[in-house]
Design an enzyme around this catalytic site. Sequence first.
Site, PDB file in Angstrom:
ATOM      1  N   SER A  16      90.517  51.886  26.804  1.00  0.00           N
ATOM      2  CA  SER A  16      90.166  52.526  25.532  1.00  0.00           C
ATOM      3  C   SER A  16      91.179  52.297  24.414  1.00  0.00           C
ATOM      4  CB  SER A  16      89.944  54.025  25.745  1.00  0.00           C
ATOM      5  OG  SER A  16      88.789  54.243  26.523  1.00  0.00           O
ATOM      6  N   LYS A  58      83.735  65.445  32.190  1.00  0.00           N
ATOM      7  CA  LYS A  58      82.543  65.280  31.357  1.00  0.00           C
ATOM      8  C   LYS A  58      81.645  66.520  31.379  1.00  0.00           C
ATOM      9  CE  LYS A  58      82.493  60.246  31.748  1.00  0.00           C
ATOM     10  NZ  LYS A  58      81.716  59.046  32.134  1.00  0.00           N
ATOM     11  N   GLY A 117      74.102  55.740  43.409  1.00  0.00           N
ATOM     12  CA  GLY A 117      75.077  56.748  43.026  1.00  0.00           C
ATOM     13  C   GLY A 117      74.381  57.933  42.390  1.00  0.00           C
ATOM     14  N   ALA A 118      75.118  59.044  42.251  1.00  0.00           N
ATOM     15  CA  ALA A 118      74.504  60.243  41.674  1.00  0.00           C
ATOM     16  C   ALA A 118      75.497  61.046  40.840  1.00  0.00           C
ATOM     17  CB  ALA A 118      73.927  61.124  42.784  1.00  0.00           C
ATOM     18  N   GLY A 119      76.572  60.385  40.388  1.00  0.00           N
ATOM     19  CA  GLY A 119      77.560  61.056  39.546  1.00  0.00           C
ATOM     20  C   GLY A 119      77.260  60.891  38.067  1.00  0.00           C
ATOM     21  N   GLY A 120      78.306  61.045  37.242  1.00  0.00           N
ATOM     22  CA  GLY A 120      78.135  60.984  35.797  1.00  0.00           C
ATOM     23  C   GLY A 120      77.601  59.653  35.304  1.00  0.00           C
TER      24      GLY A 120
END
Length: 245
Positions: A16, A58, A117-120
Amino acid sequence: MKRFALIGHPVAGSLSPRLFTAAYEGRYPYDLIDAPFDEAWARFLADYHGINVTAPYKQDAFRAVDVLSDGARECGAVNLVVKAPDGLLHGYNTDVDGVVGAVRETGFQPSDTLVIGAGGAAMAAVVGAKILGSKTITIANRTYEKAAALAAAHSCEAVPLDAIGTLSPDLVIYTIPGGVPVVPGMPLGGAVILEAEYKRPSLSSAPCRKYISGLRWILHQAVAGYSLFTGEAPDLEALSRSIIC
């Protein structure tokens, strides 16, 4: 002078700062804040005009803002917060923009998407697949209950991880972190793969129709987010040169 930052844990090694410096030729300070959420949030409120938010904060940011964008509300997560002139905190999810931009720039139109996957990141992948016009979206995860909960929230399907070999997706969005053993039996041969992980990708050498690096995801995420921060379009060419993608 406006100041910006990334909060999360860990944040060392994040791209970033490099991206943000390239986007605006270093005209705005950009810091990394690796601290517990309450401390990081307090520093944001005191000293910064906007922040990027990475794991594991998040959902904390989602609960802390005053106004949610449609994308953030649908994802249930916030990865960018901007202070509005009226003092309200606006939360966005530009992970969705990253997914959509990374796929669209290839000219590919998905019809059948498999999200691993199942996260953010998976939440953003599902919303992004909807925006891309995928007719079918299926979610698979090591913990089936998490996949089922995410699927129920977005009116799509979930399958046990050991059943994905029966599917024939044309787009696979792989959101499992680097360093975790690769999910076996994925139907990749005829699929375009978009992988969220860019530091330690697992599927960059997998046989497939086309591989899209997570660097493209983060690039398009940055283009959307930095415009929200500053009200100025970032320099896309400089952003692209700042990373190898």
